[in-house]
Write an enzyme that holds these catalytic residues in place. Structure first.
Site, PDB file in Angstrom:
ATOM      1  N   ASP A 191      69.723-123.270  25.187  1.00  0.00           N
ATOM      2  CA  ASP A 191      70.599-124.440  25.250  1.00  0.00           C
ATOM      3  C   ASP A 191      70.851-124.846  26.700  1.00  0.00           C
ATOM      4  O   ASP A 191      71.310-124.042  27.519  1.00  0.00           O
ATOM      5  CB  ASP A 191      71.934-124.143  24.568  1.00  0.00           C
ATOM      6  CG  ASP A 191      71.771-123.845  23.088  1.00  0.00           C
ATOM      7  OD1 ASP A 191      71.060-124.601  22.415  1.00  0.00           O
ATOM      8  OD2 ASP A 191      72.353-122.848  22.610  1.00  0.00           O
ATOM      9  N   ASP A 242      70.078-122.527  33.030  1.00  0.00           N
ATOM     10  CA  ASP A 242      70.856-123.650  33.571  1.00  0.00           C
ATOM     11  C   ASP A 242      72.275-123.256  33.952  1.00  0.00           C
ATOM     12  O   ASP A 242      73.042-124.113  34.393  1.00  0.00           O
ATOM     13  CB  ASP A 242      70.920-124.785  32.548  1.00  0.00           C
ATOM     14  CG  ASP A 242      71.795-124.435  31.352  1.00  0.00           C
ATOM     15  OD1 ASP A 242      71.547-123.378  30.728  1.00  0.00           O
ATOM     16  OD2 ASP A 242      72.724-125.196  31.050  1.00  0.00           O
ATOM     17  N   ASP A 294      66.222-119.212  28.929  1.00  0.00           N
ATOM     18  CA  ASP A 294      67.432-119.577  28.202  1.00  0.00           C
ATOM     19  C   ASP A 294      67.057-120.727  27.275  1.00  0.00           C
ATOM     20  O   ASP A 294      65.989-121.345  27.437  1.00  0.00           O
ATOM     21  CB  ASP A 294      68.509-119.997  29.201  1.00  0.00           C
ATOM     22  CG  ASP A 294      69.703-120.629  28.529  1.00  0.00           C
ATOM     23  OD1 ASP A 294      70.312-119.988  27.656  1.00  0.00           O
ATOM     24  OD2 ASP A 294      70.022-121.792  28.865  1.00  0.00           O
TER      25      ASP A 294
END
Length: 224
Positions: free
Chosen positions: A12, A172, A10
């Site tokens: 961001d 995240d 991922d």
């Protein structure tokens, strides 16, 4: 010869901290319609989703035309911020670039990205940070359903020819982890992102980039 493995990131909240520009662009989108922006925590909790899904969550009571205008305003504001700030717009988390470079130097490891960003946004970030040629697959929200649909991971597997049992998704948010599970790949959650690590449900949680290599080795050996 060691079988290839695929490490999917991922962006961001995992590799880069883009929350300042995300919040500023979101503020511009809501202000343009005379609306109050939701709380910071609520905005960041949706990072990783495609923009239509994000604005449906944050402004679902607004009509489709209004949300479309908000998305357009958000994209323009975000692009302007990136143009103005360059790499400072979305700085790497400490240790992230070194971790990418170490993995890129491994003959048996391929790198990929699966992100809720647009392709234009991802390309600009890669250019700003000098990451050209690092990722063997770039999967974005332009070409796939929003996370946690597993389409991005499946496309990355197809593009690289790596089997699912040799792939790991790193993210995240719960969207990343649920996407990994739906695609049949292992997952690593990072503790520094936009959602609490305790709620991610990942196969492993790392608290700094030093923990990435042993977690990857453990998962790719365990599931091989």
């Amino acid at each position: 010869m060691t079988e290839l493995r695929l490490v999917i990131f991922d962006v961001d909240g995992t590799l880069v901290d883009s929350q300042a520009d995300i919040l500023a662009a979101m503020g511009a989108a809501f202000a343009a319609e005379g609306l109050e922006m939701p709380a910071r925590e609520r905005v960041l909790s949706g990072v990783g989703l495609s923009l239509p899904e994000t604005f449906l969550r944050l402004a679902g009571e607004q009509g489709q035309d209004t949300r479309a205008r908000m998305i357009a305003t958000y994209c323009t504001a975000y692009a302007d911020l990136r143009q103005a700030h360059g790499p400072r717009s979305s700085p790497f988390y400490p240790g992230a670039r070194a971790a990418l470079d170490r993995l890129a130097g491994e003959e048996h490891t391929l790198l990929a990205v699966a992100t809720g960003k647009s392709r234009r946004g991802l390309d600009r970030l890669i250019e700003a940070h000098g990451l050209e040629g690092l990722f063997h697959s770039r999967q974005t929200a332009d070409d796939h359903p929003s996370k946690p649909n597993p389409a991005m991971i499946r496309a990355a597997l197809d593009e690289t020819g790596v089997a699912a049992h040799r792939a790991v998704m790193i993210g995240d948010t719960r969207f990343d982890i649920d996407m990994a599970r739906a695609a049949g790949v292992a997952s690593i959650g990072v503790a520094w992102g936009y959602q609490p690590a305790a709620g991610l449900g990942a196969d492993r949680i790392i608290h700094d980039w030093a923990g990435l290599a042993p977690a990857l080795d453990d998962l790719t050996e365990t599931i091989s």
